[in-house]
Design a protein around this motif. Structure first.
Motif, PDB file in Angstrom:
ATOM      1  N   ALA A 210       0.884  -1.163   0.000  1.00 23.21           N
ATOM      2  CA  ALA A 210       0.000   0.000   0.000  1.00 23.21           C
ATOM      3  C   ALA A 210       0.927   1.219   0.000  1.00 23.21           C
ATOM      4  O   ALA A 210       1.931   1.236   0.708  1.00 23.21           O
ATOM      5  CB  ALA A 210      -0.883  -0.002   1.232  1.00 23.21           C
ATOM      6  N   THR A 211       0.606   2.208  -0.804  1.00 29.57           N
ATOM      7  CA  THR A 211       1.525   3.344  -0.947  1.00 29.57           C
ATOM      8  C   THR A 211       0.936   4.627  -0.387  1.00 29.57           C
ATOM      9  O   THR A 211      -0.270   4.749  -0.195  1.00 29.57           O
ATOM     10  CB  THR A 211       1.887   3.572  -2.426  1.00 29.57           C
ATOM     11  OG1 THR A 211       0.702   3.872  -3.172  1.00 29.57           O
ATOM     12  CG2 THR A 211       2.573   2.362  -3.023  1.00 29.57           C
ATOM     13  N   LYS A 212       1.860   5.540  -0.124  1.00 28.03           N
ATOM     14  CA  LYS A 212       1.469   6.890   0.258  1.00 28.03           C
ATOM     15  C   LYS A 212       2.390   7.863  -0.470  1.00 28.03           C
ATOM     16  O   LYS A 212       3.477   7.496  -0.911  1.00 28.03           O
ATOM     17  CB  LYS A 212       1.522   7.083   1.763  1.00 28.03           C
ATOM     18  CG  LYS A 212       2.862   6.850   2.404  1.00 28.03           C
ATOM     19  CD  LYS A 212       2.741   6.981   3.920  1.00 28.03           C
ATOM     20  CE  LYS A 212       4.020   6.585   4.619  1.00 28.03           C
ATOM     21  NZ  LYS A 212       3.886   6.648   6.074  1.00 28.03           N
ATOM     22  N   LYS A 213       1.928   9.086  -0.581  1.00 24.97           N
ATOM     23  CA  LYS A 213       2.669  10.108  -1.315  1.00 24.97           C
ATOM     24  C   LYS A 213       3.658  10.801  -0.387  1.00 24.97           C
ATOM     25  O   LYS A 213       3.348  11.070   0.769  1.00 24.97           O
ATOM     26  CB  LYS A 213       1.682  11.123  -1.894  1.00 24.97           C
ATOM     27  CG  LYS A 213       2.277  12.030  -2.909  1.00 24.97           C
ATOM     28  CD  LYS A 213       1.212  12.836  -3.621  1.00 24.97           C
ATOM     29  CE  LYS A 213       1.909  13.652  -4.679  1.00 24.97           C
ATOM     30  NZ  LYS A 213       1.028  14.041  -5.732  1.00 24.97           N
ATOM     31  N   LEU A 214       4.845  11.071  -0.909  1.00 29.62           N
ATOM     32  CA  LEU A 214       5.865  11.797  -0.164  1.00 29.62           C
ATOM     33  C   LEU A 214       5.395  13.242   0.009  1.00 29.62           C
ATOM     34  O   LEU A 214       5.142  13.939  -0.969  1.00 29.62           O
ATOM     35  CB  LEU A 214       7.200  11.754  -0.925  1.00 29.62           C
ATOM     36  CG  LEU A 214       8.367  12.474  -0.266  1.00 29.62           C
ATOM     37  CD1 LEU A 214       8.771  11.766   1.014  1.00 29.62           C
ATOM     38  CD2 LEU A 214       9.544  12.541  -1.224  1.00 29.62           C
ATOM     39  N   GLU A 215       5.255  13.679   1.245  1.00 25.86           N
ATOM     40  CA  GLU A 215       4.775  15.023   1.564  1.00 25.86           C
ATOM     41  C   GLU A 215       5.885  15.827   2.228  1.00 25.86           C
ATOM     42  O   GLU A 215       5.897  15.984   3.444  1.00 25.86           O
ATOM     43  CB  GLU A 215       3.553  14.943   2.493  1.00 25.86           C
ATOM     44  CG  GLU A 215       2.387  14.151   1.954  1.00 25.86           C
ATOM     45  CD  GLU A 215       1.591  14.884   0.888  1.00 25.86           C
ATOM     46  OE1 GLU A 215       1.697  16.129   0.798  1.00 25.86           O
ATOM     47  OE2 GLU A 215       0.872  14.207   0.141  1.00 25.86           O
ATOM     48  N   VAL A 216       6.855  16.296   1.449  1.00 19.99           N
ATOM     49  CA  VAL A 216       7.956  17.092   1.976  1.00 19.99           C
ATOM     50  C   VAL A 216       8.188  18.282   1.062  1.00 19.99           C
ATOM     51  O   VAL A 216       7.759  18.301  -0.089  1.00 19.99           O
ATOM     52  CB  VAL A 216       9.262  16.261   2.103  1.00 19.99           C
ATOM     53  CG1 VAL A 216       9.083  15.142   3.120  1.00 19.99           C
ATOM     54  CG2 VAL A 216       9.692  15.697   0.776  1.00 19.99           C
TER      55      VAL A 216
END
Length: 185
Positions: A38-44
């Protein structure tokens, strides 16, 4: 001989003689199953972004280099970012040279070019087979402003047969990172 003695001897013979035959265990591979990614978006606040596995723990540095740590698999993906400032050839040369430093321990290094024309992401993926320190590496660039390199390492002495299941699983995450890389201009 009395009845009790005969009974005990017969009981002892039955107890000893009634065991199942012993068979050697067949050779088999340890089956390790990892959950679907399951993936998540890089939030930086960096010049790039991508999607990565929810299993990873993100450690971000001030220079926008980062580590995706997978404690359950005892491995990490290290990612570094550099601005392209007329030094693209040197950055490419360094990335390629770094990948081939593993050739002494590697059985084989497979190169796979990567092109995402729509998002202007170009690069190379290196799959390293054998007892090398890193099992896969990559670089990505837009050829103008951005350059990203990444490497997969495990926290153990390289033993290809032992780490292969985890390496294959984390290589899927490396490919996910490459396929979802976007430049934040």
């Amino acid at each position: 001989m009395n009845f009790k003695a005969i009974f005990l001897i017969l009981l002892l013979i039955c107890a000893v003689g009634c065991k199942d035959e012993v068979f050697p265990k067949p050779k088999a591979m340890l089956r390790l199953e990892y959950p679907e990614m399951a993936t998540k978006k890089l939030e930086v606040d960096c010049a790039y972004g991508f999607e990565y596995s929810e299993q990873a723990h993100l450690e971000l540095n001030k220079d926008c280099s980062l580590t995706l740590d997978y404690p359950d698999m005892k491995g990490s993906i290290f990612i570094s970012y550099k601005n392209v400032e007329g030094n693209l050839q040197k950055l490419l040369s360094d990335a390629q040279k770094f990948s081939y430093e593993h050739v002494a321990k590697a059985d084989n290094i497979l190169e796979q070019p990567f092109v995402n024309e729509g998002d202007k992401v170009y690069g190379m993926y290196y799959e390293v087979k054998g007892n090398a320190a890193s099992q896969s590496q990559f670089y990505l660039t837009d050829s103008i402003s951005h350059f990203v390199t990444g490497s997969l390492y495990f926290y153990t002495k390289p033993n290809y047969d032992s780490i292969l299941p985890a390496a294959v699983h984390l290589q899927k995450d490396v490919r996910q990172i490459m396929e979802t890389m976007r430049w934040n201009d």
